[in-house]
Motif scaffolding. Structure first.
Motif, PDB file in Angstrom:
ATOM      1  N   LYS A  49     -16.563 -30.985 -11.324  1.00 54.26           N
ATOM      2  CA  LYS A  49     -17.266 -29.850 -10.720  1.00 54.26           C
ATOM      3  C   LYS A  49     -16.894 -28.517 -11.383  1.00 54.26           C
ATOM      4  CE  LYS A  49     -19.786 -31.780  -7.525  1.00 54.26           C
ATOM      5  NZ  LYS A  49     -21.259 -31.610  -7.540  1.00 54.26           N
ATOM      6  N   GLN A  50     -16.410 -28.569 -12.609  1.00 53.51           N
ATOM      7  CA  GLN A  50     -15.941 -27.357 -13.266  1.00 53.51           C
ATOM      8  C   GLN A  50     -17.047 -26.313 -13.412  1.00 53.51           C
ATOM      9  OE1 GLN A  50     -13.211 -26.142 -17.152  1.00 53.51           O
ATOM     10  NE2 GLN A  50     -13.660 -28.272 -16.710  1.00 53.51           N
ATOM     11  N   ASP A  51     -18.244 -26.735 -13.754  1.00 54.79           N
ATOM     12  CA  ASP A  51     -19.345 -25.774 -13.907  1.00 54.79           C
ATOM     13  C   ASP A  51     -19.656 -25.105 -12.573  1.00 54.79           C
ATOM     14  OD1 ASP A  51     -19.522 -26.377 -16.566  1.00 54.79           O
ATOM     15  OD2 ASP A  51     -21.219 -27.771 -16.350  1.00 54.79           O
ATOM     16  N   TRP A  52     -19.636 -25.894 -11.495  1.00 53.65           N
ATOM     17  CA  TRP A  52     -19.902 -25.317 -10.173  1.00 53.65           C
ATOM     18  C   TRP A  52     -18.801 -24.329  -9.785  1.00 53.65           C
ATOM     19  CZ3 TRP A  52     -17.163 -25.452  -5.526  1.00 53.65           C
ATOM     20  CH2 TRP A  52     -17.861 -24.963  -4.411  1.00 53.65           C
ATOM     21  N   LEU A  53     -17.549 -24.674 -10.031  1.00 51.30           N
ATOM     22  CA  LEU A  53     -16.429 -23.794  -9.693  1.00 51.30           C
ATOM     23  C   LEU A  53     -16.494 -22.482 -10.471  1.00 51.30           C
ATOM     24  CD1 LEU A  53     -13.579 -26.473  -9.592  1.00 51.30           C
ATOM     25  CD2 LEU A  53     -14.334 -25.095  -7.652  1.00 51.30           C
ATOM     26  N   ARG A  54     -17.004 -22.537 -11.704  1.00 50.87           N
ATOM     27  CA  ARG A  54     -17.111 -21.317 -12.513  1.00 50.87           C
ATOM     28  C   ARG A  54     -18.174 -20.364 -11.961  1.00 50.87           C
ATOM     29  NH1 ARG A  54     -14.177 -21.485 -17.193  1.00 50.87           N
ATOM     30  NH2 ARG A  54     -13.568 -23.555 -17.974  1.00 50.87           N
ATOM     31  N   GLY A  55     -18.935 -20.796 -10.969  1.00 57.67           N
ATOM     32  CA  GLY A  55     -19.879 -19.884 -10.332  1.00 57.67           C
ATOM     33  C   GLY A  55     -19.198 -18.795  -9.538  1.00 57.67           C
ATOM     34  N   PHE A  56     -17.922 -18.982  -9.170  1.00 56.25           N
ATOM     35  CA  PHE A  56     -17.204 -17.944  -8.425  1.00 56.25           C
ATOM     36  C   PHE A  56     -15.748 -17.799  -8.846  1.00 56.25           C
ATOM     37  CE2 PHE A  56     -16.976 -21.902  -6.155  1.00 56.25           C
ATOM     38  CZ  PHE A  56     -15.674 -21.990  -5.687  1.00 56.25           C
ATOM     39  N   LEU A  57     -15.280 -18.644  -9.768  1.00 53.83           N
ATOM     40  CA  LEU A  57     -13.939 -18.508 -10.328  1.00 53.83           C
ATOM     41  C   LEU A  57     -14.033 -18.401 -11.851  1.00 53.83           C
ATOM     42  CD1 LEU A  57     -12.066 -21.337  -8.334  1.00 53.83           C
ATOM     43  CD2 LEU A  57     -12.133 -18.890  -7.787  1.00 53.83           C
ATOM     44  N   LYS A  58     -13.078 -17.716 -12.473  1.00 52.99           N
ATOM     45  CA  LYS A  58     -13.111 -17.560 -13.932  1.00 52.99           C
ATOM     46  C   LYS A  58     -12.614 -18.821 -14.639  1.00 52.99           C
ATOM     47  CE  LYS A  58     -12.640 -12.532 -13.826  1.00 52.99           C
ATOM     48  NZ  LYS A  58     -11.797 -11.363 -14.197  1.00 52.99           N
ATOM     49  N   LEU A  59     -11.514 -19.398 -14.136  1.00 53.64           N
ATOM     50  CA  LEU A  59     -10.938 -20.609 -14.736  1.00 53.64           C
ATOM     51  C   LEU A  59     -10.812 -20.445 -16.248  1.00 53.64           C
ATOM     52  CD1 LEU A  59     -12.866 -23.361 -12.698  1.00 53.64           C
ATOM     53  CD2 LEU A  59     -10.551 -22.496 -12.303  1.00 53.64           C
ATOM     54  N   ALA A  60     -10.102 -19.392 -16.642  1.00 50.71           N
ATOM     55  CA  ALA A  60     -10.010 -19.034 -18.058  1.00 50.71           C
ATOM     56  C   ALA A  60      -9.465 -20.161 -18.923  1.00 50.71           C
ATOM     57  CB  ALA A  60      -9.130 -17.788 -18.218  1.00 50.71           C
ATOM     58  N   ASN A  61      -8.592 -20.985 -18.363  1.00 48.97           N
ATOM     59  CA  ASN A  61      -8.004 -22.092 -19.124  1.00 48.97           C
ATOM     60  C   ASN A  61      -8.343 -23.445 -18.520  1.00 48.97           C
ATOM     61  OD1 ASN A  61      -6.412 -20.713 -21.278  1.00 48.97           O
ATOM     62  ND2 ASN A  61      -5.457 -19.750 -19.494  1.00 48.97           N
ATOM     63  N   GLY A  62      -9.496 -23.531 -17.884  1.00 52.50           N
ATOM     64  CA  GLY A  62      -9.953 -24.796 -17.344  1.00 52.50           C
ATOM     65  C   GLY A  62      -9.274 -25.183 -16.042  1.00 52.50           C
ATOM     66  N   ILE A  63      -9.234 -26.478 -15.762  1.00 57.09           N
ATOM     67  CA  ILE A  63      -8.679 -27.001 -14.510  1.00 57.09           C
ATOM     68  C   ILE A  63      -7.202 -27.331 -14.705  1.00 57.09           C
ATOM     69  CG2 ILE A  63      -8.845 -28.833 -12.784  1.00 57.09           C
ATOM     70  CD1 ILE A  63     -11.243 -26.910 -12.840  1.00 57.09           C
ATOM     71  N   PRO A  64      -6.336 -26.874 -13.800  1.00 56.51           N
ATOM     72  CA  PRO A  64      -4.909 -27.222 -13.920  1.00 56.51           C
ATOM     73  C   PRO A  64      -4.708 -28.733 -13.851  1.00 56.51           C
ATOM     74  CG  PRO A  64      -5.246 -25.469 -12.303  1.00 56.51           C
ATOM     75  CD  PRO A  64      -6.598 -26.007 -12.652  1.00 56.51           C
ATOM     76  N   GLY A 361     -19.018 -20.294   2.645  1.00 52.89           N
ATOM     77  CA  GLY A 361     -19.537 -18.931   2.693  1.00 52.89           C
ATOM     78  C   GLY A 361     -19.318 -18.189   1.376  1.00 52.89           C
ATOM     79  N   LEU A 362     -19.578 -18.859   0.274  1.00 54.99           N
ATOM     80  CA  LEU A 362     -19.260 -18.314  -1.054  1.00 54.99           C
ATOM     81  C   LEU A 362     -20.322 -17.349  -1.551  1.00 54.99           C
ATOM     82  CD1 LEU A 362     -18.066 -21.556  -2.847  1.00 54.99           C
ATOM     83  CD2 LEU A 362     -16.652 -19.718  -1.957  1.00 54.99           C
ATOM     84  N   GLU A 363     -19.861 -16.402  -2.353  1.00 52.82           N
ATOM     85  CA  GLU A 363     -20.763 -15.499  -3.059  1.00 52.82           C
ATOM     86  C   GLU A 363     -20.408 -15.559  -4.538  1.00 52.82           C
ATOM     87  OE1 GLU A 363     -20.527 -11.600  -1.467  1.00 52.82           O
ATOM     88  OE2 GLU A 363     -21.078 -12.215   0.564  1.00 52.82           O
ATOM     89  N   PRO A 364     -21.366 -15.874  -5.427  1.00 57.25           N
ATOM     90  CA  PRO A 364     -21.071 -15.976  -6.856  1.00 57.25           C
ATOM     91  C   PRO A 364     -20.576 -14.657  -7.429  1.00 57.25           C
ATOM     92  CG  PRO A 364     -23.209 -16.921  -6.342  1.00 57.25           C
ATOM     93  CD  PRO A 364     -22.757 -16.182  -5.120  1.00 57.25           C
ATOM     94  N   ILE A 365     -19.680 -14.723  -8.425  1.00 60.36           N
ATOM     95  CA  ILE A 365     -19.209 -13.500  -9.091  1.00 60.36           C
ATOM     96  C   ILE A 365     -20.265 -13.076 -10.115  1.00 60.36           C
ATOM     97  CG2 ILE A 365     -16.758 -14.030  -8.807  1.00 60.36           C
ATOM     98  CD1 ILE A 365     -16.712 -15.065 -11.645  1.00 60.36           C
TER      99      ILE A 365
END
Length: 365
Positions: A49-64, A361-365
């Motif tokens: 779900k990395q692409d979905w998570l990037r809708g509101f998180l930067k995840l500059a270095n991917g998933i821990p 209740g998320l809002e995209p960045i």
């Protein structure tokens, strides 16, 4: 995210941390919400779900990695994590002015090994709303009596009826609840012999005059008939020891299961609220609802007892993470007519990005 701002990153900056601390916690919450109960599952889900998570998180270095999640939860200060949880949950407390707040403990059975004692957690549960408002770990070589006052101190009790079993029937705890402008409902047993004698004498003297409120349950081959009665505490209970005590309650229970002999039991209570039989019966039933609406859900729905996470603060922090998710998903109507079990709600948030967004209740960045 605002509640998590005040938690310190336990990792040393000198180690060149690659992943944002708050983002890591949010990924864990989203993964747990999406029916993933272990760190291994959380990482696997997050990578899919990395692409979905990037809708509101930067995840500059991917998933821990799994090791990173484990290390962070082992080191994460549980006091700060619990305070963030209480601040977040506390936003709803003023709207719960007529709630029964049940205080009860649960052992995390999988957290003990090699002769080490399993962790025991005491939780505060708003019975009508079905929400967890806080938790406190019982320290080694101690019991719930020491943890309950710390938990109560962190909660807004004004207008709430706080129900506790016989372990918490202590003068100092009753005084604290009264001081925090709440009302107490305490089970009375042999650990308070003077109080028990006074209650029994009052019931013998006045009990027959009290109007009983009946409760009947007949299903799955089990029949339970209970009556709840309340008599005034004035003249029977020492209010210097038990502040503002107004009511003495007695519940008689008759239970019959299949062909087994019927069992009869009598339970006693004291309360600082002026209750009647119906209010007593409903409050006591609500209190024991913590077993199937919280403890059972954590065991069956979140696999808490099966968890083998044992090191450092990880079991305590993981337990709190599960309660955060429970609070997120329980109030949200899902399914046909808004009726869906918690287990199916978590599966729905795993299957549907739209449902997950709605629950969080998320809002995209």
């Amino acid at each position: 995210m605002q509640a998590l701002e005040h938690i310190d990153d336990p990792r040393s900056p000198s180690n060149g941390t690659r992943h944002d601390f708050r983002e890591l916690l949010v990924v864990a919450i989203c993964a747990m919400l999406s029916d993933n109960d272990t760190f291994e599952e959380m990482v696997a889900w997050a990578r899919y779900k990395q692409d979905w998570l990037r809708g509101f998180l930067k995840l500059a270095n991917g998933i821990p990695s799994e090791d990173t999640f484990i290390r962070v939860f082992r080191m994460l200060d549980p006091r700060q994590f619990e305070q963030a949880f209480r601040d977040w949950a506390g936003d709803i407390l003023p709207a719960l002015s007529h709630e029964t707040l049940a205080i009860d403990g649960k052992t995390l059975r999988g957290s003990g090994s090699g002769g080490e004692r399993a962790i025991h957690m005491v939780s505060a549960f708003a019975t009508q709303a079905g929400l967890v408002l806080g938790q406190e770990k019982v320290h080694d070589k101690s019991n719930e009596i020491t943890a309950i006052p710390i938990l109560l101190e962190s909660l807004y009790l004004k207008g709430l009826l706080v129900s506790i079993d016989a372990m918490g029937c202590q003068r100092d705890i009753a005084a604290q609840i009264h001081r925090q402008e709440g009302d107490y409902l305490l089970a009375v047993k042999g650990n308070q012999p003077s109080l028990q004698k006074a209650v029994e004498a009052a019931v013998i003297e006045l009990g027959e005059a009290a109007v009983p409120w009946p409760m009947v349950e007949d299903r799955h081959g089990r029949k339970v008939v209970q009556t709840a009665r309340v008599i005034p505490a004035a003249g029977h209970i020492d209010t210097t020891a038990w502040p503002a005590c107004k009511s003495i309650g007695v519940i008689d229970s008759w239970r019959k299961e299949g062909d087994k002999p019927a069992q009869w039991e009598r339970r006693y209570y004291i309360s600082s609220r002026d209750l009647d039989g119906e209010a007593l019966g409903r409050a006591v039933r609500a209190h024991w609802g913590i077993e199937n609406r919280l403890h059972w859900v954590l065991d069956v729905g979140f696999g808490e007892d099966a968890s083998t996470v044992r090191k450092d603060y990880a079991p305590q922090n993981l337990s709190l993470l599960k309660k955060m998710v429970l609070n997120l998903v329980r109030p949200v109507p899902m399914g046909k007519n808004g009726k869906m079990s918690l287990r199916m709600k978590r599966k729905a948030t795993a299957w549907s990005d739209e449902e997950r967004v709605r629950v969080l209740g998320l809002e995209p960045i």
